[in-house]
Scaffold this motif. Sequence first.
Motif, PDB file in Angstrom:
ATOM      1  N   ALA A  28       0.863  -1.181   0.000  1.00 45.25           N
ATOM      2  CA  ALA A  28       0.000   0.000   0.000  1.00 45.25           C
ATOM      3  C   ALA A  28       0.895   1.225   0.000  1.00 45.25           C
ATOM      4  CB  ALA A  28      -0.908   0.006   1.229  1.00 45.25           C
ATOM      5  N   ALA A  29       0.401   2.292  -0.610  1.00 43.47           N
ATOM      6  CA  ALA A  29       1.135   3.562  -0.614  1.00 43.47           C
ATOM      7  C   ALA A  29       0.127   4.690  -0.501  1.00 43.47           C
ATOM      8  CB  ALA A  29       1.960   3.704  -1.891  1.00 43.47           C
ATOM      9  N   SER A  30       0.492   5.705   0.286  1.00 44.70           N
ATOM     10  CA  SER A  30      -0.378   6.849   0.474  1.00 44.70           C
ATOM     11  C   SER A  30       0.478   8.100   0.583  1.00 44.70           C
ATOM     12  CB  SER A  30      -1.201   6.671   1.760  1.00 44.70           C
ATOM     13  OG  SER A  30      -1.894   7.868   2.062  1.00 44.70           O
ATOM     14  N   GLY A  31       0.041   9.179  -0.045  1.00 45.07           N
ATOM     15  CA  GLY A  31       0.725  10.458   0.090  1.00 45.07           C
ATOM     16  C   GLY A  31       0.427  11.107   1.422  1.00 45.07           C
ATOM     17  N   GLY A  32      -0.620  10.641   2.089  1.00 45.45           N
ATOM     18  CA  GLY A  32      -1.006  11.155   3.404  1.00 45.45           C
ATOM     19  C   GLY A  32      -0.926  10.049   4.432  1.00 45.45           C
ATOM     20  N   ALA A  33      -1.784  10.141   5.433  1.00 43.08           N
ATOM     21  CA  ALA A  33      -1.804   9.150   6.507  1.00 43.08           C
ATOM     22  C   ALA A  33      -2.335   7.810   5.995  1.00 43.08           C
ATOM     23  CB  ALA A  33      -2.665   9.636   7.662  1.00 43.08           C
ATOM     24  N   LEU A  34      -1.821   6.730   6.571  1.00 41.13           N
ATOM     25  CA  LEU A  34      -2.270   5.384   6.236  1.00 41.13           C
ATOM     26  C   LEU A  34      -2.501   4.635   7.545  1.00 41.13           C
ATOM     27  CD1 LEU A  34      -2.804   3.223   4.084  1.00 41.13           C
ATOM     28  CD2 LEU A  34      -0.377   2.695   4.129  1.00 41.13           C
TER      29      LEU A  34
END
Length: 163
Positions: free
Chosen positions: A10-16
Motif C-alpha cells: 500500500a502507498a499513500s501520500g497522506g496518513a495510512l
Amino acid sequence: PAPDATLRGAASGGALVLERTAGALGVTEAVSSGATLRLQAPGALQLAAPLAAAGSASLLAGAALTASAAGDIDAATLDVEAGAELGAADGSRWASSGALRVAAAGALTLGQVDAGSASLSLQATGVLASAHGGAAPDLRGGTLRLEAARIGSADDPLRLAAD
C-alpha cells in the motif's frame, strides 16, 4: 500460523491507518505513507516487507510481532508494541530520525535498531537480545533506555552506540 488478513502493499501520500478488529495481520509487500503510518491488530502482526513513513509510524500487536530480514522500518518516529514476544530477524533494520520505542510483553529480539541522535527505549518483560550478526552496533541512539528481565548474554552481548 498464517495471519487472518494479508496486506499486499500500500502507498499513500497522506496518513495510512489499518486497524483490524479481530485476528492477525501479515504484511507481504512494501507499505509507505507520506505522513503517519499505523498498523494495529488484536492478534499477531507479521512483517515480511519494508514499511516507511515520512511521519510517525506505530505498530501495535495484541499478540506476538515478528519481522523477517525484509521487515525493515524507516520513519520519523517509531513506536512498536507487542502483547507477547517480539522477534525481528538478523538483516532487519528499524530506523528513525526521532524517538524510537519498542516494547514487548515477553522476550524482545531485534535486528539492527537505529534512532540516530534521538532517544531509544527498549522494554521487555523477558530477555532482550539481538539477532543482528554484523559488526555495526545492534542499538544506536542519543540516549538509550533498556529495561528487561535480562539484557544480552555473555555469549552474545549487545553492541551499543550512544551519540
